[in-house]
Scaffold this active site. Structure first.
Site, mmCIF file in Angstrom:
data_model
loop_
_atom_site.group_PDB
_atom_site.id
_atom_site.type_symbol
_atom_site.label_atom_id
_atom_site.label_comp_id
_atom_site.label_asym_id
_atom_site.label_seq_id
_atom_site.Cartn_x
_atom_site.Cartn_y
_atom_site.Cartn_z
ATOM 1 N N HIS A 38 3.536 2.112 11.841
ATOM 2 C CA HIS A 38 2.378 1.957 12.389
ATOM 3 C C HIS A 38 2.187 3.178 13.671
ATOM 4 O O HIS A 38 1.198 3.138 14.228
ATOM 5 C CB HIS A 38 2.579 0.623 13.371
ATOM 6 C CG HIS A 38 2.789 -0.498 12.565
ATOM 7 N ND1 HIS A 38 4.389 -0.929 12.479
ATOM 8 C CD2 HIS A 38 2.134 -1.088 11.689
ATOM 9 C CE1 HIS A 38 4.344 -2.021 11.499
ATOM 10 N NE2 HIS A 38 3.216 -2.231 11.077
ATOM 11 N N CYS A 98 2.416 6.100 8.702
ATOM 12 C CA CYS A 98 1.636 6.143 7.789
ATOM 13 C C CYS A 98 0.678 7.449 7.809
ATOM 14 O O CYS A 98 0.014 7.538 8.978
ATOM 15 C CB CYS A 98 0.730 4.779 7.463
ATOM 16 S SG CYS A 98 -0.303 5.260 6.151
ATOM 17 N N CYS A 146 -8.197 1.750 6.735
ATOM 18 C CA CYS A 146 -7.799 2.384 5.458
ATOM 19 C C CYS A 146 -8.313 1.652 4.083
ATOM 20 O O CYS A 146 -8.781 0.604 4.004
ATOM 21 C CB CYS A 146 -6.449 2.498 5.485
ATOM 22 S SG CYS A 146 -5.494 0.969 5.136
ATOM 23 N N GLU A 177 0.233 -0.247 16.474
ATOM 24 C CA GLU A 177 -0.630 0.907 16.061
ATOM 25 C C GLU A 177 -1.605 1.532 17.105
ATOM 26 O O GLU A 177 -1.841 2.549 17.418
ATOM 27 C CB GLU A 177 -1.389 0.475 14.787
ATOM 28 C CG GLU A 177 -2.197 1.829 14.187
ATOM 29 C CD GLU A 177 -2.964 1.574 13.275
ATOM 30 O OE1 GLU A 177 -2.550 0.741 12.197
ATOM 31 O OE2 GLU A 177 -4.259 2.117 13.148
ATOM 32 N N CYS A 206 0.752 -1.235 0.147
ATOM 33 C CA CYS A 206 -0.071 0.107 -0.046
ATOM 34 C C CYS A 206 0.841 1.136 -0.052
ATOM 35 O O CYS A 206 2.302 1.239 0.079
ATOM 36 C CB CYS A 206 -0.761 -0.064 1.306
ATOM 37 S SG CYS A 206 0.191 -0.082 2.761
ATOM 38 N N SER A 228 -1.329 -7.332 10.730
ATOM 39 C CA SER A 228 -2.772 -7.652 11.142
ATOM 40 C C SER A 228 -3.685 -7.831 9.940
ATOM 41 O O SER A 228 -4.360 -8.402 9.655
ATOM 42 C CB SER A 228 -3.266 -6.302 11.922
ATOM 43 O OG SER A 228 -4.525 -6.209 11.878
ATOM 44 N N THR A 260 -6.504 0.909 11.753
ATOM 45 C CA THR A 260 -6.527 1.034 10.143
ATOM 46 C C THR A 260 -6.527 -0.239 9.559
ATOM 47 O O THR A 260 -7.042 -0.356 8.383
ATOM 48 C CB THR A 260 -5.237 1.868 9.778
ATOM 49 O OG1 THR A 260 -4.038 1.055 9.907
ATOM 50 C CG2 THR A 260 -5.292 3.202 10.191
HETATM 51 S S1 SF4 Z 1 -2.762 2.458 7.150
HETATM 52 FE FE1 SF4 Z 1 -3.250 1.238 5.466
HETATM 53 S S2 SF4 Z 1 -2.265 2.563 3.698
HETATM 54 FE FE2 SF4 Z 1 -1.360 3.328 5.856
HETATM 55 S S3 SF4 Z 1 0.436 1.476 5.974
HETATM 56 FE FE3 SF4 Z 1 -1.368 0.808 6.991
HETATM 57 S S4 SF4 Z 1 -2.167 -0.543 5.688
HETATM 58 FE FE4 SF4 Z 1 -0.934 0.662 4.590
#
Ligand code: SF4
Length: 325
Positions: free
Chosen positions: A81, A103, A201, A133, A19, A230, A171
């Site tokens: 994270h 991110c 996300c 995270e 991603c 995850s 996310t």
């Molecule tokens: S929040 Fe989504 S876009 Fe961002 S690193 Fe994690 S999986 Fe990837």
């Protein structure tokens, strides 16, 4: 030897793999290594993937668990994270040069947490206990945030004012399970507010969506990804919920047990958001060697999102380029 005309096929999910946030985080480490030279310290795994971590280690990255393992004054990169504010403080105390590869979509959830905490809301953070995270997001406002780890956990929640409560989430959760948790919370807290925009996300939901499309046709779904990822673990669960007869998570092609393929006509294949596509290609080769030569890519979305590198790194790259010219 590759067998032909076996009727065995692979349904290859797209979107899959990297991603925008993972791509940015990995590039951050690579560019920092080029710019400052090895070693570069990285707090926690930059992304949850064994292969990525090993590759960066080979280039000179040193992965540590905490800032105190980083020599004073050295460069440290924070993982995709996200981290709690106290981690920045500790870095400052040790005079570390910190580069934040969080991110931007995780940062967005941090901002929401800060904003609702400033307005004195109770915040119900749906996520997995102990995940980095979640620790980072909860650290933004520990006195306002309660963790809700799945639908069953919803029943034990108590809040100060049922009219002033909002839910946020990690996310990388299962979209369906999160909605189930929210529905259960809403039964007890009808005034529960939703986040201003989706916290799960785009990459997580797109990868789950395409797996749902193919799962019912698959005798087995193979997800390439690490156990601590995850979103990769969720893809196996989503595949099974959506009708796949079996589902397995592997880091590498050689982990595929031939017994999983016994009698399987259709194999589904996808990968988590932290997985480089070369690992999926290796699985395709492995499957082709076992007669799965017919590969159909099933595309449900085209992703074009990219994120620019962290400001602090871009600034130094620009200065280095100017010094060279
Ligand atoms: S929040 Fe989504 S876009 Fe961002 S690193 Fe994690 S999986 Fe990837």
């Amino acid at each position: 030897m590759i067998e032909a005309g076996t009727g065995k096929r692979v349904l290859l999910a797209k979107p899959r793999g990297y991603c925008a946030g993972v791509d940015r985080a990995v590039q951050t480490v690579e560019e920092a290594l080029k710019l400052y030279g090895a070693p570069i310290y990285v707090r926690k795994q930059i992304v949850h993937n064994k292969h990525v971590v090993r590759t960066l280690e080979a280039k000179g990255a040193i992965f540590v668990e905490e800032n105190e393992e980083v020599p004073e004054g050295a460069t440290v990169i924070f993982s995709a994270h996200g981290v709690a504010p106290e981690v920045y403080e500790q870095a400052k105390e040790r005079s570390l040069k910190a580069i934040d590869a969080t991110c931007p979509l995780v940062t967005k959830v941090h901002q929401e947490a800060k904003r609702f905490a400033a307005e004195d809301y109770d915040i119900l953070l749906i996520g997995h206990e102990g995940h980095e995270e979640v620790i980072g997001t909860a650290g933004e406002a520990p006195e306002h945030i309660q963790l809700v780890d799945g639908p069953e956990d919803a029943d034990r929640i108590t809040v100060r004012d049922p009219n002033k409560v909002v839910w946020l989430s990690q996310t990388t959760l299962s979209v369906d399970e999160t909605m189930e948790t929210v529905a259960r919370l809403k039964k007890r807290l009808p005034m529960l507010q939703s986040p201003p925009s989706d916290d799960i996300c785009y990459a997580t939901s797109n990868r789950q969506h395409v797996v749902k499309e193919i799962a019912a046709e698959c005798d087995v779904v193979i997800v390439v990804g690490s156990r601590n990822s995850s979103n990769s673990v969720r893809l196996v669960e989503v595949a099974l919920d959506a009708g796949a007869r079996a589902g397995h998570l592997v880091d590498f092609a050689h982990e595929i047990d031939d017994a999983w393929l016994a009698g399987a006509q259709t194999v589904g294949l996808t990968s988590g958001a932290s997985v480089p596509d070369e690992l999926v290609q290796e699985v395709l080769t492995h499957l082709a060697e076992r007669g799965y030569t017919d590969v159909e890519e099933v595309v449900t979305a085209n992703e074009r999102l990219t994120f620019s590198l962290p400001q602090e790194l871009k600034r130094d790259m620009k200065a280095a380029a100017a010094a060279r010219s």
